[in-house]
Design a protein around this motif. Structure first.
Motif, PDB file in Angstrom:
ATOM      1  N   VAL A 175       0.790  -1.231  -0.036  1.00  0.00           N
ATOM      2  CA  VAL A 175      -0.056  -0.033  -0.051  1.00  0.00           C
ATOM      3  C   VAL A 175       0.803   1.296  -0.216  1.00  0.00           C
ATOM      4  CG1 VAL A 175      -1.718   1.402   1.282  1.00  0.00           C
ATOM      5  CG2 VAL A 175      -2.023  -1.224   0.941  1.00  0.00           C
ATOM      6  N   ALA A 176       1.849   1.384   0.784  1.00  0.00           N
ATOM      7  CA  ALA A 176       2.585   2.596   0.794  1.00  0.00           C
ATOM      8  C   ALA A 176       3.499   2.497  -0.356  1.00  0.00           C
ATOM      9  CB  ALA A 176       3.766   2.204   2.152  1.00  0.00           C
ATOM     10  N   TRP A 177       3.994   1.420  -1.054  1.00  0.00           N
ATOM     11  CA  TRP A 177       4.539   1.670  -2.491  1.00  0.00           C
ATOM     12  C   TRP A 177       3.845   2.415  -3.619  1.00  0.00           C
ATOM     13  CZ3 TRP A 177       9.236   1.218  -4.218  1.00  0.00           C
ATOM     14  CH2 TRP A 177       9.470   1.251  -5.729  1.00  0.00           C
ATOM     15  N   ARG A 178       2.519   2.074  -3.245  1.00  0.00           N
ATOM     16  CA  ARG A 178       1.436   2.781  -4.252  1.00  0.00           C
ATOM     17  C   ARG A 178       1.275   4.188  -3.863  1.00  0.00           C
ATOM     18  NH1 ARG A 178      -0.988  -0.886  -7.644  1.00  0.00           N
ATOM     19  NH2 ARG A 178      -2.466   0.640  -8.118  1.00  0.00           N
ATOM     20  N   VAL A 179       0.828   4.555  -2.597  1.00  0.00           N
ATOM     21  CA  VAL A 179       0.664   5.784  -2.156  1.00  0.00           C
ATOM     22  C   VAL A 179       1.977   6.743  -2.365  1.00  0.00           C
ATOM     23  CG1 VAL A 179       0.440   7.120  -0.116  1.00  0.00           C
ATOM     24  CG2 VAL A 179      -0.958   4.929  -0.470  1.00  0.00           C
ATOM     25  N   VAL A 180       3.024   6.289  -2.218  1.00  0.00           N
ATOM     26  CA  VAL A 180       4.168   6.972  -2.282  1.00  0.00           C
ATOM     27  C   VAL A 180       4.393   7.219  -3.908  1.00  0.00           C
ATOM     28  CG1 VAL A 180       7.045   7.113  -2.113  1.00  0.00           C
ATOM     29  CG2 VAL A 180       5.585   6.283  -0.290  1.00  0.00           C
ATOM     30  N   GLY A 181       4.282   6.151  -4.534  1.00  0.00           N
ATOM     31  CA  GLY A 181       4.252   6.438  -6.058  1.00  0.00           C
ATOM     32  C   GLY A 181       3.316   7.501  -6.510  1.00  0.00           C
ATOM     33  N   ALA A 182       2.089   7.320  -6.135  1.00  0.00           N
ATOM     34  CA  ALA A 182       1.189   8.296  -6.523  1.00  0.00           C
ATOM     35  C   ALA A 182       1.387   9.850  -5.976  1.00  0.00           C
ATOM     36  CB  ALA A 182      -0.290   7.940  -5.934  1.00  0.00           C
ATOM     37  N   THR A 183       2.026   9.832  -4.894  1.00  0.00           N
ATOM     38  CA  THR A 183       2.436  11.071  -4.059  1.00  0.00           C
ATOM     39  C   THR A 183       3.392  11.898  -5.027  1.00  0.00           C
ATOM     40  OG1 THR A 183       1.732  10.637  -1.858  1.00  0.00           O
ATOM     41  CG2 THR A 183       3.236  12.347  -2.213  1.00  0.00           C
ATOM     42  N   LEU A 184       4.478  10.944  -5.458  1.00  0.00           N
ATOM     43  CA  LEU A 184       5.727  11.475  -5.894  1.00  0.00           C
ATOM     44  C   LEU A 184       5.404  11.565  -7.944  1.00  0.00           C
ATOM     45  CD1 LEU A 184       8.604   9.488  -4.389  1.00  0.00           C
ATOM     46  CD2 LEU A 184       7.825  11.754  -4.077  1.00  0.00           C
ATOM     47  N   ARG A 185       4.146  11.064  -8.274  1.00  0.00           N
ATOM     48  CA  ARG A 185       3.717  11.258  -9.525  1.00  0.00           C
ATOM     49  C   ARG A 185       4.135  12.951 -10.084  1.00  0.00           C
ATOM     50  NH1 ARG A 185      -0.299   8.874  -9.613  1.00  0.00           N
ATOM     51  NH2 ARG A 185       0.671   6.614  -9.926  1.00  0.00           N
ATOM     52  N   PRO A 186       3.477  13.780  -9.430  1.00  0.00           N
ATOM     53  CA  PRO A 186       3.749  15.167  -9.946  1.00  0.00           C
ATOM     54  C   PRO A 186       4.971  15.538  -9.622  1.00  0.00           C
ATOM     55  CG  PRO A 186       1.893  14.760  -8.142  1.00  0.00           C
ATOM     56  CD  PRO A 186       2.555  13.703  -8.113  1.00  0.00           C
ATOM     57  N   VAL A 187       5.891  15.169  -8.927  1.00  0.00           N
ATOM     58  CA  VAL A 187       7.374  15.405  -8.638  1.00  0.00           C
ATOM     59  C   VAL A 187       8.128  15.083  -9.993  1.00  0.00           C
ATOM     60  CG1 VAL A 187       9.422  15.051  -7.713  1.00  0.00           C
ATOM     61  CG2 VAL A 187       7.282  15.434  -6.219  1.00  0.00           C
ATOM     62  N   GLU A 188       7.681  13.495 -10.571  1.00  0.00           N
ATOM     63  CA  GLU A 188       8.351  12.970 -11.872  1.00  0.00           C
ATOM     64  C   GLU A 188       7.757  13.918 -13.121  1.00  0.00           C
ATOM     65  OE1 GLU A 188      10.101  10.703 -14.300  1.00  0.00           O
ATOM     66  OE2 GLU A 188      10.251  11.121 -12.184  1.00  0.00           O
ATOM     67  N   LEU A 218       5.438  24.540  -5.148  1.00  0.00           N
ATOM     68  CA  LEU A 218       6.661  24.170  -5.630  1.00  0.00           C
ATOM     69  C   LEU A 218       6.600  24.551  -7.260  1.00  0.00           C
ATOM     70  CD1 LEU A 218       9.690  23.456  -5.708  1.00  0.00           C
ATOM     71  CD2 LEU A 218       8.941  20.847  -5.822  1.00  0.00           C
ATOM     72  N   ALA A 219       5.475  23.950  -7.724  1.00  0.00           N
ATOM     73  CA  ALA A 219       5.493  24.002  -9.196  1.00  0.00           C
ATOM     74  C   ALA A 219       5.223  25.580  -9.852  1.00  0.00           C
ATOM     75  CB  ALA A 219       4.362  23.292  -9.743  1.00  0.00           C
TER      76      ALA A 219
END
Length: 464
Positions: A175-188, A218-219
């Motif tokens: 769950v954390a892997w998916r949540v962190v991925g969704a959180t970092l998607r805007p950064v990517e 930030l953006a």
């Protein structure tokens, strides 16, 4: 050998999983410890209830034979001061006490854990003692309770924790892997957008996430920075283009003069050619000096190396020195008696006045007035006034931009390179003052122009 470098997503997940493992381990240990303590208390409570009931019967000298007990997990003995068994439950040994002479303390309450083989049980056994009888006949009640159920319960709980915690950690890690991925998607997305920016002309912006969070801010901040960089790049390109154009003009004139002179040969008027070349050289020298000065001012704003302003300057003396460079008329000095002290660089302030006076002389019909007055609040005022055509109100801010010349001053020989007022504003700003333009005679056919410079007033310095 290159070191393994984990991405931010993997590092965050590793930290999260490590925190979960440590938290679950600590929580599991506390849970098992609390459960064991609670079960131990329940065993002690049951044994003490039985011991107190038997002690009451002993005090009344009404001990039955055998002693009654509830369940098969209890063994009860009553021993006298000599360690002889006076009564026992049906399953208890009637010859050997559960506690030996070195363990039993007559007249004291005790709680011990002994080997179950002493009392005919498997595993460890909890033994509690309670004083009983009378002072004349002291006796001790011994009650043994098996700890097998406690150990079994703790074993089951430990096994459940050892199996359940890893599964729970694994599920939470997914769950954390998916949540962190969704959180970092805007950064990517920001990174990808930044990688696509090549610095070419045109609007270049980063994608802005919809959420009003830190990444959104930030953006927005990065886009503002890109806008400022683009504006700075445009100004730099315009400055370079204007500078190249201005430098090309005198060089072209000089080259033309020389080519014509070479073609004419002996018919060339060399004194006239020398005068023209000298004029172009002086103009080129002034332009280069102005460009170098602006470059130094820009560099000083970005990398300040000295405090500004630098010292006391007396305006009356400074104005008299500047006006002395020009005949009177057309330059007229108005400096009332007294000292007018300001703080600044004398050379920079002199350059301000010279630029304003020369600009006024180029446009004046009859003359220029150079005056000082004040103080007005915390400032002294220096005014340079001419009676020329003036400047429209819409253009009074624009003329302070670099390489700006109005339509009636396009001739380079008369209008200069358009850097004088830009230099004036930069130097006045460094001195902590302001400069503004206004009509000298509002409503007149030739309203003229009044340049007003406000400089911070300074108390008269003490004589040394």
């Amino acid at each position: 050998m290159s070191r393994l470098r984990l991405g931010l997503r993997a590092r965050l997940l590793a930290l999260g999983v490590l925190g979960l493992v440590l938290g679950f381990a600590l929580g599991g240990a506390l849970l098992v410890g609390a459960l064991g303590w609670t079960l131990q208390r329940s065993v002690d409570a049951e044994a003490l209830r039985t011991a107190d009931a038997v002690a009451l019967l002993t005090a009344e000298d009404a001990l039955p034979d055998p002693l009654p007990v509830a369940g098969g997990q209890l063994r009860v003995q009553v021993v006298d001061a000599q360690g002889r068994i006076r009564a026992a439950s049906i399953d208890a040994d009637r010859l050997v006490p559960m506690l030996g002479p070195g363990e039993l303390r007559p007249g004291q309450a005790q709680r011990l854990v002994v080997d179950g083989r002493r009392v005919g049980m498997s595993g460890p056994v909890r033994v509690v003692t309670v004083p009983a009888g009378t002072p004349a006949e002291p006796r001790t009640v011994l009650v043994a309770k098996s700890l097998s159920d406690v150990r079994h319960s703790l074993h089951v709980v430990r096994n459940l924790l050892l199996v359940g915690f890893p599964l729970l950690v694994a599920g939470l890690a997914v769950v954390a892997w998916r949540v962190v991925g969704a959180t970092l998607r805007p950064v990517e997305e920001l990174r990808s957008g930044a990688a696509e920016i090549t610095g070419r002309a045109g609007a270049e912006r980063l994608p802005v996430p919809a959420g009003q969070d830190e990444i959104h801010r930030l953006a927005v901040t990065l886009n503002d920075m890109l806008d400022r960089l683009a504006a700075s790049r445009d100004r730099q390109r315009a400055f370079v283009a204007d500078a190249a154009h201005e430098l090309r003009s005198p060089l072209t004139n000089m080259r033309t003069e020389l080519e014509v002179a070479r073609r004419l040969g002996d018919d060339t008027d060399w004194p006239a050619v020398a005068d023209d070349l000298l004029a172009d050289t002086e103009r080129l020298s002034r332009l280069v000096d102005d460009l170098l000065l602006l470059a130094r001012l820009d560099e000083g704003d970005a990398y300040p190396t000295r405090p500004a302003p630098v010292g006391p300057v007396e305006l009356g003396e400074l104005l008299r020195g500047v006006s002395g460079r020009y005949p009177s008329p057309p330059v007229r000095l108005v400096a009332p008696a007294g000292a007018w002290w300001v703080e600044g660089d004398p050379g920079e302030l002199r350059r301000v006045l010279v630029n304003l006076v020369e600009n006024a002389l180029r446009h004046a019909n009859t003359g220029v007035e150079l005056a000082v007055s004040g103080p007005q609040g915390a400032y002294h005022l220096v005014t340079v006034t001419d009676d020329g055509p003036g400047i429209p109100a819409a253009d009074r801010e624009r003329v302070f931009a670099r390489f700006t010349r109005l339509d009636d001053a396009r001739a380079r020989d008369a209008g200069g390179a358009g850097l004088g007022l830009a230099i004036v504003r930069e130097l006045v700003r460094r001195a902590g003052g302001t400069v503004e333009l206004a009509d000298a005679t509002p409503g007149a056919a030739a309203p003229g122009l009044r340049a007003t410079v406000r400089l911070p007033a300074l108390a008269e310095p003490d004589p040394e």
